[in-house]
Scaffold this motif. Structure first.
Motif, PDB file in Angstrom:
ATOM      1  N   ASP A  33      32.530  44.095  53.352  1.00 23.43           N
ATOM      2  CA  ASP A  33      33.515  45.045  53.867  1.00 23.43           C
ATOM      3  C   ASP A  33      34.893  44.806  53.262  1.00 23.43           C
ATOM      4  OD1 ASP A  33      33.500  42.617  55.247  1.00 23.43           O
ATOM      5  OD2 ASP A  33      34.326  43.494  57.060  1.00 23.43           O
ATOM      6  N   ILE A  34      35.273  43.552  53.060  1.00 20.55           N
ATOM      7  CA  ILE A  34      36.611  43.302  52.510  1.00 20.55           C
ATOM      8  C   ILE A  34      36.710  43.803  51.070  1.00 20.55           C
ATOM      9  CG2 ILE A  34      37.179  41.419  54.068  1.00 20.55           C
ATOM     10  CD1 ILE A  34      36.644  39.450  51.807  1.00 20.55           C
ATOM     11  N   TYR A  35      35.587  43.879  50.375  1.00 16.56           N
ATOM     12  CA  TYR A  35      35.582  44.446  49.030  1.00 16.56           C
ATOM     13  C   TYR A  35      35.599  45.971  49.101  1.00 16.56           C
ATOM     14  CZ  TYR A  35      34.053  45.666  44.328  1.00 16.56           C
ATOM     15  OH  TYR A  35      33.967  46.227  43.079  1.00 16.56           O
ATOM     16  N   CYS A  36      34.757  46.545  49.951  1.00 16.65           N
ATOM     17  CA  CYS A  36      34.684  48.006  50.080  1.00 16.65           C
ATOM     18  C   CYS A  36      36.027  48.609  50.486  1.00 16.65           C
ATOM     19  CB  CYS A  36      33.634  48.405  51.112  1.00 16.65           C
ATOM     20  SG  CYS A  36      31.952  48.069  50.601  1.00 16.65           S
ATOM     21  N   ASN A  37      36.732  47.943  51.361  1.00 14.58           N
ATOM     22  CA  ASN A  37      38.001  48.468  51.872  1.00 14.58           C
ATOM     23  C   ASN A  37      39.188  48.147  50.972  1.00 14.58           C
ATOM     24  OD1 ASN A  37      36.922  49.644  54.183  1.00 14.58           O
ATOM     25  ND2 ASN A  37      36.938  47.696  55.246  1.00 14.58           N
ATOM     26  N   SER A  38      39.000  47.305  49.988  1.00 16.64           N
ATOM     27  CA  SER A  38      40.138  46.859  49.186  1.00 16.64           C
ATOM     28  C   SER A  38      40.674  47.936  48.250  1.00 16.64           C
ATOM     29  CB  SER A  38      39.784  45.600  48.400  1.00 16.64           C
ATOM     30  OG  SER A  38      38.750  45.872  47.468  1.00 16.64           O
ATOM     31  N   GLY A  39      39.891  48.956  47.965  1.00 18.32           N
ATOM     32  CA  GLY A  39      40.372  50.031  47.080  1.00 18.32           C
ATOM     33  C   GLY A  39      41.584  50.735  47.653  1.00 18.32           C
ATOM     34  N   GLY A  40      41.541  51.070  48.926  1.00 13.87           N
ATOM     35  CA  GLY A  40      42.671  51.742  49.570  1.00 13.87           C
ATOM     36  C   GLY A  40      43.901  50.864  49.612  1.00 13.87           C
ATOM     37  N   VAL A  41      43.700  49.590  49.869  1.00 12.24           N
ATOM     38  CA  VAL A  41      44.822  48.646  49.906  1.00 12.24           C
ATOM     39  C   VAL A  41      45.423  48.499  48.510  1.00 12.24           C
ATOM     40  CG1 VAL A  41      45.455  46.241  50.359  1.00 12.24           C
ATOM     41  CG2 VAL A  41      43.840  47.412  51.863  1.00 12.24           C
ATOM     42  N   THR A  42      44.565  48.464  47.501  1.00  9.97           N
ATOM     43  CA  THR A  42      45.033  48.335  46.122  1.00  9.97           C
ATOM     44  C   THR A  42      45.876  49.538  45.712  1.00  9.97           C
ATOM     45  OG1 THR A  42      43.095  47.003  45.554  1.00  9.97           O
ATOM     46  CG2 THR A  42      44.281  48.023  43.723  1.00  9.97           C
ATOM     47  N   VAL A  43      45.402  50.738  46.028  1.00  7.63           N
ATOM     48  CA  VAL A  43      46.160  51.946  45.686  1.00  7.63           C
ATOM     49  C   VAL A  43      47.480  51.978  46.446  1.00  7.63           C
ATOM     50  CG1 VAL A  43      46.157  54.478  45.807  1.00  7.63           C
ATOM     51  CG2 VAL A  43      44.144  53.270  44.960  1.00  7.63           C
ATOM     52  N   SER A  44      47.478  51.532  47.698  1.00  6.28           N
ATOM     53  CA  SER A  44      48.728  51.455  48.463  1.00  6.28           C
ATOM     54  C   SER A  44      49.709  50.495  47.794  1.00  6.28           C
ATOM     55  CB  SER A  44      48.458  50.999  49.895  1.00  6.28           C
ATOM     56  OG  SER A  44      47.733  51.973  50.586  1.00  6.28           O
TER      57      SER A  44
END
Length: 161
Positions: A33-44
């Protein structure tokens, strides 16, 4: 889990620890999950950097990319002309010519996100292999994250011995 080939852990830990153990025991690949959700955090993060500097992404690289593409075409033309003797004009395709105009912010963000996610995914896999974790990528992701935090604390000089 007998019919599942892979599971991804979206939305901050939807797989309970008990279910995670069952999936791992059955050698089911769970994308953390921490990998799957990291895309949004990265773009932010990319957006935060852009806003912090008050500069659009493309503005920093436009001239360099345009000149690089122009030099690439000139290099191809020069190579062809030296090999086959004579003038051989090299004309960019409409797609290449459009790309010479510079990438859009969307293109730049997608490129940065893709690069970041690919590198992170490979690192998680490396940690899983290094620690013989099999398909337990969730543990590998946590080991990687904690190792990065620890290394940064040590490099900053915040260690207690």
């Amino acid at each position: 889990s007998s019919g599942i080939n892979a599971e991804y852990g979206g939305a901050n830990g939807p797989i309970t620890p008990a279910a995670d153990e069952i999936l791992i025991a059955n050698k089911q690949l769970v994308i953390p999950d921490i990998y799957c959700n990291s895309g949004g955090v990265t773009v932010s993060y990319f957006e935060w950097l852009k806003n912090l500097n008050h500069v659009s992404y493309g503005r920093l690289t436009f001239k360099y990319e345009f000149d690089s593409n122009k030099h690439l075409l000139q290099s191809v033309q020069s190579s062809l002309e030296s090999r086959f003797s004579g003038k051989i004009p090299v004309t960019p395709t409409p797609e290449f010519e459009a790309a010479m105009g510079g990438a859009s912010e969307k293109d730049i963000v997608h490129s940065g996100l893709s690069y970041t996610m690919e590198r992170s995914g490979k690192k998680i896999k490396e940690v899983a292999l290094q620690h013989d974790l099999g398909v337990d990528l969730r543990t590998a992701a946590f080991v990687l994250a904690l190792t990065k935090i620890s290394n940064n604390i040590i490099m900053a000089g915040f260690t207690f011995t």
